[in-house]
Write a protein that holds these residues in place. Structure first.
Motif, short mmCIF file in Angstrom:
data_model
loop_
_atom_site.label_atom_id
_atom_site.label_comp_id
_atom_site.label_asym_id
_atom_site.label_seq_id
_atom_site.Cartn_x
_atom_site.Cartn_y
_atom_site.Cartn_z
N ASN A 1 2.90 2.75 1.16
CA ASN A 1 1.72 1.93 0.85
C ASN A 1 0.54 2.79 0.37
N ARG B 1 -0.99 3.01 -3.82
CA ARG B 1 -2.39 2.69 -4.10
C ARG B 1 -3.21 3.93 -4.48
N GLY C 1 -2.07 0.06 3.71
CA GLY C 1 -2.07 -0.68 2.44
C GLY C 1 -3.07 -1.81 2.45
N ASP D 1 -6.71 -2.29 0.41
CA ASP D 1 -6.97 -3.49 -0.39
C ASP D 1 -8.31 -4.12 0.00
#
Length: 294
Positions: free
Chosen positions: A70, A74, A104, A108
């Motif tokens: 994750n 990103r 993750g 976000d």
């Protein structure tokens, strides 16, 4: 050893990522080694240090593989966030420290709130370092932490204006509040007048007070009430022991939610401390520095 050589992680970094693995430590190690290439690529393509990365992944345990994947997925958007948001890689790492397998989702949330976070820097009176410090410790609950800070920002700025506390002082008191930042701000604001009066009527400065309250977080109200309740004890320490307010603040630095107990112990131990100072070549200020954050 091959993992350490390939990635640049130190033994201490690896230990941090394996923390709390318990009986799953072998599985965690296997997954960490399996993801050597992804970690190496992330390190080479981003501004984050080895320590930053190990901090964000700490506590992942047997989910370390998911956490690394994750994080690696990103890499580009996280790097862009660092370049455009005003937050440094260290700031971001501090806010995401311990996010572990939820890294993750936490990234976000951070990116989704970039606009609001930038507003706090440009018009809220706080620096990126201040904000990162207050949101530190949110771990996987970064969304609640950001919402709590944004929702209560107006009240916090009003407190800063009325109390004389600087943004850095407030950040110091609320350090590592994490997901409890909303409660922490409300507690601080409720005691705004009381702490202002304490400063006006004592020898302590706002810097002294923020130092003693450092890290109180959601217990900031309780810590302030403890400070005020010991006003006479503290005043007596200054008048009868030749301590300055700054000396006392240094000895009590970082007491936070344990300030009541720290003051009580200092008052009880003052005679012993004075005798120590008399029998040595140490000054009061030197002793205060030695005891600071103890």
């Amino acid at each position: 050893n091959n993992f350490v050589k390939a990635t640049g992680f130190s033994a201490a970094n690896v230990s941090g990522m394996l923390s709390s693995s318990g009986v799953n430590v072998t599985t965690t190690i296997d997954l960490l080694v399996k993801n050597t290439k992804k970690l190496s690529q992330f390190i080479q393509g981003n501004e984050f240090s080895i320590s930053n990365i190990s901090g964000m992944l700490s506590g992942s345990r047997a989910n370390i593989g998911i956490a690394v994947e994750n994080l690696a997925m990103r890499g580009k958007v996280l790097n862009k966030f660092v370049m455009t948001s005003g937050f440094s890689a260290s700031n971001v790492s501090g806010m995401l420290n311990g996010a572990a397998s939820n890294i993750g989702e936490s990234i976000d949330v951070l990116i989704e709130n970039e606009k609001e976070l930038k507003k706090l820097i440009t018009s809220g009176g706080f620096s990126a370092d201040n904000i990162a410090g207050m949101l530190g410790g949110a771990r996987s609950r970064i969304k609640q932490a950001i919402e709590g800070l944004i929702t209560n920002n107006t009240a916090l700025v009003k407190f800063m204006t009325n109390s004389g506390f600087s943004a850095s002082s407030i950040s110091c008191v609320l350090a590592s509040s994490g997901a409890s930042i909303g409660v922490a701000i409300k507690e601080l604001c409720v005691e705004g007048d009381a702490v202002s009066n304490f400063i006006k009527n004592s020898s302590f400065t706002t810097s002294n007070v923020s130092s003693m309250l450092k890290g109180a977080g959601g217990s900031s109200g309780k810590a302030i009430r403890s400070l005020i309740s010991h006003n006479h004890d503290l005043d007596r320490l200054i008048k009868t022991n030749n301590y300055t307010a700054t000396d006392i603040a240094r000895m009590l630095e970082g007491s936070g939610n344990k300030l009541n107990e720290s003051i009580r112990q200092l008052v009880e131990c003052a005679p012993v401390l004075n005798k120590f100072i008399e029998n040595t070549n140490f000054s009061i200020s030197e002793v205060a520095n030695m005891l600071g954050s103890s």
